[in-house]
Design a protein around this motif. Structure first.
Motif, PDB file in Angstrom:
ATOM      1  N   HIS A 103      52.959  42.587  38.691  1.00  0.00           N
ATOM      2  CA  HIS A 103      53.550  41.331  38.250  1.00  0.00           C
ATOM      3  C   HIS A 103      52.916  40.194  39.044  1.00  0.00           C
ATOM      4  CE1 HIS A 103      57.396  38.690  37.845  1.00  0.00           C
ATOM      5  NE2 HIS A 103      56.455  38.338  36.993  1.00  0.00           N
ATOM      6  N   SER A 104      52.145  39.367  38.339  1.00  0.00           N
ATOM      7  CA  SER A 104      51.418  38.293  39.014  1.00  0.00           C
ATOM      8  C   SER A 104      52.025  36.936  38.666  1.00  0.00           C
ATOM      9  CB  SER A 104      49.948  38.327  38.566  1.00  0.00           C
ATOM     10  OG  SER A 104      49.302  37.144  38.963  1.00  0.00           O
ATOM     11  N   PRO A 105      52.090  36.058  39.642  1.00  0.00           N
ATOM     12  CA  PRO A 105      52.624  34.722  39.364  1.00  0.00           C
ATOM     13  C   PRO A 105      51.612  33.820  38.654  1.00  0.00           C
ATOM     14  CG  PRO A 105      52.007  34.887  41.677  1.00  0.00           C
ATOM     15  CD  PRO A 105      51.738  36.225  41.067  1.00  0.00           C
ATOM     16  N   LEU A 106      50.359  34.272  38.525  1.00  0.00           N
ATOM     17  CA  LEU A 106      49.325  33.420  37.926  1.00  0.00           C
ATOM     18  C   LEU A 106      49.560  33.242  36.424  1.00  0.00           C
ATOM     19  CD1 LEU A 106      46.100  34.880  39.589  1.00  0.00           C
ATOM     20  CD2 LEU A 106      47.631  33.093  40.431  1.00  0.00           C
ATOM     21  N   THR A 107      48.911  32.272  35.847  1.00  0.00           N
ATOM     22  CA  THR A 107      48.932  32.140  34.390  1.00  0.00           C
ATOM     23  C   THR A 107      47.920  33.130  33.810  1.00  0.00           C
ATOM     24  OG1 THR A 107      47.162  30.510  34.353  1.00  0.00           O
ATOM     25  CG2 THR A 107      49.414  29.664  34.536  1.00  0.00           C
ATOM     26  N   MET A 108      48.029  33.352  32.523  1.00  0.00           N
ATOM     27  CA  MET A 108      47.091  34.248  31.833  1.00  0.00           C
ATOM     28  C   MET A 108      45.650  33.788  32.073  1.00  0.00           C
ATOM     29  SD  MET A 108      46.842  36.712  29.440  1.00  0.00           S
ATOM     30  CE  MET A 108      47.855  36.800  27.989  1.00  0.00           C
ATOM     31  N   PHE A 109      45.438  32.482  31.963  1.00  0.00           N
ATOM     32  CA  PHE A 109      44.094  31.902  32.100  1.00  0.00           C
ATOM     33  C   PHE A 109      43.518  32.179  33.493  1.00  0.00           C
ATOM     34  CE2 PHE A 109      41.502  28.124  33.273  1.00  0.00           C
ATOM     35  CZ  PHE A 109      40.477  28.314  32.368  1.00  0.00           C
ATOM     36  N   GLU A 110      44.338  31.907  34.514  1.00  0.00           N
ATOM     37  CA  GLU A 110      43.861  32.132  35.884  1.00  0.00           C
ATOM     38  C   GLU A 110      43.563  33.605  36.143  1.00  0.00           C
ATOM     39  OE1 GLU A 110      46.172  29.157  38.816  1.00  0.00           O
ATOM     40  OE2 GLU A 110      47.438  30.209  37.389  1.00  0.00           O
ATOM     41  N   ALA A 111      44.505  34.450  35.722  1.00  0.00           N
ATOM     42  CA  ALA A 111      44.341  35.884  35.980  1.00  0.00           C
ATOM     43  C   ALA A 111      43.064  36.404  35.319  1.00  0.00           C
ATOM     44  CB  ALA A 111      45.559  36.657  35.465  1.00  0.00           C
ATOM     45  N   CYS A 112      42.887  36.049  34.044  1.00  0.00           N
ATOM     46  CA  CYS A 112      41.698  36.520  33.328  1.00  0.00           C
ATOM     47  C   CYS A 112      40.424  35.961  33.966  1.00  0.00           C
ATOM     48  CB  CYS A 112      41.758  36.127  31.861  1.00  0.00           C
ATOM     49  SG  CYS A 112      43.035  37.019  30.970  1.00  0.00           S
ATOM     50  N   GLY A 113      40.483  34.688  34.346  1.00  0.00           N
ATOM     51  CA  GLY A 113      39.317  34.049  34.958  1.00  0.00           C
ATOM     52  C   GLY A 113      38.906  34.769  36.228  1.00  0.00           C
ATOM     53  N   LYS A 114      39.891  35.087  37.067  1.00  0.00           N
ATOM     54  CA  LYS A 114      39.578  35.762  38.331  1.00  0.00           C
ATOM     55  C   LYS A 114      38.983  37.141  38.087  1.00  0.00           C
ATOM     56  CE  LYS A 114      42.571  33.584  41.655  1.00  0.00           C
ATOM     57  NZ  LYS A 114      43.270  33.837  42.906  1.00  0.00           N
ATOM     58  N   LEU A 115      39.533  37.848  37.123  1.00  0.00           N
ATOM     59  CA  LEU A 115      39.042  39.201  36.835  1.00  0.00           C
ATOM     60  C   LEU A 115      37.629  39.151  36.249  1.00  0.00           C
ATOM     61  CD1 LEU A 115      42.332  40.707  35.349  1.00  0.00           C
ATOM     62  CD2 LEU A 115      41.277  41.312  37.531  1.00  0.00           C
ATOM     63  N   TYR A 116      37.406  38.192  35.373  1.00  0.00           N
ATOM     64  CA  TYR A 116      36.091  38.046  34.738  1.00  0.00           C
ATOM     65  C   TYR A 116      35.041  37.715  35.802  1.00  0.00           C
ATOM     66  CZ  TYR A 116      32.584  36.739  31.290  1.00  0.00           C
ATOM     67  OH  TYR A 116      31.450  36.687  30.540  1.00  0.00           O
ATOM     68  N   ALA A 117      35.436  36.837  36.718  1.00  0.00           N
ATOM     69  CA  ALA A 117      34.511  36.411  37.768  1.00  0.00           C
ATOM     70  C   ALA A 117      34.114  37.573  38.672  1.00  0.00           C
ATOM     71  CB  ALA A 117      35.148  35.292  38.593  1.00  0.00           C
ATOM     72  N   ARG A 118      34.983  38.601  38.726  1.00  0.00           N
ATOM     73  CA  ARG A 118      34.653  39.754  39.570  1.00  0.00           C
ATOM     74  C   ARG A 118      33.863  40.817  38.812  1.00  0.00           C
ATOM     75  NH1 ARG A 118      37.556  39.816  44.535  1.00  0.00           N
ATOM     76  NH2 ARG A 118      36.638  41.853  44.837  1.00  0.00           N
ATOM     77  N   GLY A 119      33.431  40.469  37.611  1.00  0.00           N
ATOM     78  CA  GLY A 119      32.532  41.374  36.889  1.00  0.00           C
ATOM     79  C   GLY A 119      33.215  42.395  35.989  1.00  0.00           C
ATOM     80  N   LEU A 120      34.518  42.260  35.786  1.00  0.00           N
ATOM     81  CA  LEU A 120      35.187  43.197  34.878  1.00  0.00           C
ATOM     82  C   LEU A 120      34.810  42.860  33.437  1.00  0.00           C
ATOM     83  CD1 LEU A 120      38.505  43.401  36.803  1.00  0.00           C
ATOM     84  CD2 LEU A 120      36.848  45.220  36.494  1.00  0.00           C
ATOM     85  N   LYS A 121      34.782  43.904  32.604  1.00  0.00           N
ATOM     86  CA  LYS A 121      34.206  43.743  31.267  1.00  0.00           C
ATOM     87  C   LYS A 121      35.268  43.692  30.172  1.00  0.00           C
ATOM     88  CE  LYS A 121      31.224  47.092  32.684  1.00  0.00           C
ATOM     89  NZ  LYS A 121      30.468  48.292  32.498  1.00  0.00           N
ATOM     90  N   PRO A 122      34.925  43.046  29.056  1.00  0.00           N
ATOM     91  CA  PRO A 122      35.840  43.061  27.908  1.00  0.00           C
ATOM     92  C   PRO A 122      35.710  44.385  27.154  1.00  0.00           C
ATOM     93  CG  PRO A 122      33.897  41.821  27.349  1.00  0.00           C
ATOM     94  CD  PRO A 122      33.722  42.237  28.782  1.00  0.00           C
ATOM     95  N   ILE A 123      36.729  44.703  26.349  1.00  0.00           N
ATOM     96  CA  ILE A 123      36.657  45.935  25.573  1.00  0.00           C
ATOM     97  C   ILE A 123      36.093  45.647  24.188  1.00  0.00           C
ATOM     98  CG2 ILE A 123      38.591  47.063  26.709  1.00  0.00           C
ATOM     99  CD1 ILE A 123      40.098  46.129  24.051  1.00  0.00           C
ATOM    100  N   ASN A 124      35.714  46.720  23.489  1.00  0.00           N
ATOM    101  CA  ASN A 124      35.341  46.573  22.084  1.00  0.00           C
ATOM    102  C   ASN A 124      36.608  46.381  21.293  1.00  0.00           C
ATOM    103  OD1 ASN A 124      32.636  47.075  22.484  1.00  0.00           O
ATOM    104  ND2 ASN A 124      32.986  49.296  22.473  1.00  0.00           N
ATOM    105  N   VAL A 125      36.627  45.387  20.453  1.00  0.00           N
ATOM    106  CA  VAL A 125      37.816  45.183  19.636  1.00  0.00           C
ATOM    107  C   VAL A 125      37.565  45.758  18.253  1.00  0.00           C
ATOM    108  CG1 VAL A 125      39.301  43.462  18.565  1.00  0.00           C
ATOM    109  CG2 VAL A 125      38.515  43.154  20.905  1.00  0.00           C
ATOM    110  N   GLY A 126      38.510  46.570  17.812  1.00  0.00           N
ATOM    111  CA  GLY A 126      38.490  46.997  16.413  1.00  0.00           C
ATOM    112  C   GLY A 126      37.439  48.002  16.036  1.00  0.00           C
ATOM    113  N   VAL A 127      36.857  48.688  17.007  1.00  0.00           N
ATOM    114  CA  VAL A 127      35.937  49.752  16.653  1.00  0.00           C
ATOM    115  C   VAL A 127      36.695  51.059  16.701  1.00  0.00           C
ATOM    116  CG1 VAL A 127      33.795  50.929  17.250  1.00  0.00           C
ATOM    117  CG2 VAL A 127      34.040  48.484  17.678  1.00  0.00           C
ATOM    118  N   LYS A 128      36.594  51.836  15.646  1.00  0.00           N
ATOM    119  CA  LYS A 128      37.347  53.092  15.607  1.00  0.00           C
ATOM    120  C   LYS A 128      36.694  54.131  16.513  1.00  0.00           C
ATOM    121  CE  LYS A 128      38.023  56.022  11.859  1.00  0.00           C
ATOM    122  NZ  LYS A 128      38.401  56.089  10.461  1.00  0.00           N
ATOM    123  N   THR A 129      37.480  54.702  17.396  1.00  0.00           N
ATOM    124  CA  THR A 129      36.916  55.747  18.248  1.00  0.00           C
ATOM    125  C   THR A 129      37.606  57.066  17.967  1.00  0.00           C
ATOM    126  OG1 THR A 129      38.481  55.231  19.987  1.00  0.00           O
ATOM    127  CG2 THR A 129      36.307  54.235  20.148  1.00  0.00           C
TER     128      THR A 129
END
Lengths: 325, 120
Positions: free
Chosen positions: B94-120
């Motif tokens: 549970h983080s006090p950050l906003t969605m934008f801040e949290a995502c920004g920090k994670l992205y900046a650390r090199g974490l990757k987005p997932i494939n959206v909508g590809v059937k696996t």
């Protein structure tokens, strides 16, 4: 044949149906769903008097004894307390007088196992332990009875409610093959017997567990679980009624059928469109109603047929090939 | 990054699954408030960042095979949500950050987005 004899036979037939469904429920219902999670435990160095007081205050008939890590090491029952009072050792530590070889159940055991244990060992309660031997619950006979009664009460209300829509012929044949459907042959059956949106997904989760226990490929299980979850959420959000999920394990494919007896879909084509949703705002606030339900079901299944009319419930049948094509 | 490092990065409180945080390595992250969007994700094995705090979150993540949840933006996470996450063994932060801040920090650390909508 005399009339009374006929009645007896009918009665037997009825009781067989009843026993069959009872057995099915006993196989499906898990210990973790009926056990009391609020367990009162003591450590071995406490006295038998402590156990007696705890039983009296909490109105329980058995106290699991655990070590400092929460692992089960013994149990003290009312019988033990009576013996302690008679033998005048009520102030001695539990450690000396508890029963050490405790028969336990696992959270994933089914009710059938519990009933077998009650019959075989004659104890009034069984502690439930996790894989590390820690006590996570306790099951007494009344918990089993309560679990069964609750199940039957949901089945009953749903039977009353669905009688209006059951005349539709599509409830009796496969949508994918057109063949008559023997639902008693389903490998998995579970009622969507609630109307609380916060519970949406419990049936899909159970189906997932079931498929994994049958050794079904993990990726396939994921697809099936997701599609079933969506179908289940639809029943809860839109049908205004209850539903049932059936799963048939075929050699080449797994078939999931979700039925409800509610108000139906007026325009199926429109409902299939991504982003189209009739969900009310309070549902959207819970993270549903993105208009992705039916499109997701189509995406994750290999074949999907949906049949509905306004006021006549909805039947969805989905096919998932085992080889993943 | 391990979930523990992510918890530190996002200043997050661990609501359940503390004992597993060091063992879960996160590579992919997804953010969504709509559970149907989460269900549409084409791949398992991601950390979910969400502004939703209801029991639907752990249940959905369990169904799609996510590896953990960070609830952002909300002042409280419902006790029923924590309870279910515990039962389903879904680590819950549970983080006090906003969605934008949290995502920004994670992205900046090199974490990757997932494939959206590809059937696996």
């Amino acid at each position: 044949m005399s009339e009374s004899r006929l009645e007896t036979l009918e009665g037997m037939k009825l009781s067989n149906v009843f026993l069959d469904s009872l057995m099915q429920i006993m196989n499906h219902l898990k210990i973790k769903e009926v056990m009391s999670k609020n367990v009162h435990v003591l450590t071995p160095e406490k006295s038998m008097w402590h156990a007696k007081e705890l039983m009296r205050l909490k109105k329980v008939s058995g106290i699991p004894i655990v070590n400092s890590e929460g692992k089960l090491v013994g149990i003290v029952s009312i019988e033990d307390i009576i013996l302690a009072l008679e033998g005048n050792y009520i102030n001695e530590p539990i450690e000396r007088h508890m029963t050490r070889n405790v028969v336990c159940l696992k959270p994933s055991d089914n009710l059938k196992k519990a009933v077998e244990c009650f019959e075989r060992y004659g104890y009034g309660r069984f502690p439930v332990t996790d894989e590390k031997g820690r006590v996570v619950g306790i099951v007494a006979k009344e918990d089993v009875l309560k679990g069964l009664l609750q199940w039957f009460s949901t089945v009953y209300t749903h039977d009353e409610r669905r009688s209006d829509v059951l005349e539709s012929e599509y409830f009796y044949k496969s949508l994918l093959t057109g063949e008559p459907l023997d639902k008693r042959g389903a490998d998995f059956v579970m009622e969507i017997g609630y109307t609380d949106i916060n519970m949406a997904g419990v049936v899909a989760a159970r189906l997932k567990e079931f498929l994994i226990s049958k050794g079904v490929d993990e990726k396939l299980v994921r697809r099936i679980a997701i599609a079933t979850y969506e179908a289940e959420a639809n029943v809860v959000i839109h049908s205004g009624s209850n539903g049932v999920v059936y799963c048939f394990l075929g050699q080449d494919a797994i078939r999931v059928r979700v039925e409800d007896y509610g108000k139906g879909i007026e325009n199926v084509d429109l409902a299939m469109r991504e982003g189209f949703s009739t969900a009310p705002d309070h549902i959207r606030e819970l993270g549903f109603g993105a208009g992705m339900g039916l499109p997701n079901m189509k995406r994750f299944s290999d074949k999907m047929v949906i049949v509905s009319e306004a006021g006549k419930g909805v039947v969805v049948e989905m096919l998932f090939y085992r080889d993943g094509t | 990054m391990t979930l523990r490092e992510i918890a530190d990065l996002l200043d997050a409180k661990v609501l359940c699954g503390d004992e597993r945080l060091d063992g879960v390595v996160v590579e992919y992250v997804a953010a969504a408030d709509m559970m149907s969007d989460v269900l549409a994700f084409g791949q398992p094995g991601f950390l979910l960042v969400t502004g939703l705090n209801t029991p639907q979150v752990p249940r959905t993540v369990n169904i799609v095979g996510g590896i953990g949840v960070v609830v952002v933006r909300k002042p409280v996470v419902l006790e029923s949500t924590v309870e279910l996450a515990r039962v389903l063994e879904v680590p819950l932060l549970h983080s006090p950050l906003t969605m934008f801040e949290a995502c920004g920090k994670l992205y900046a650390r090199g974490l990757k987005p997932i494939n959206v909508g590809v059937k696996t």
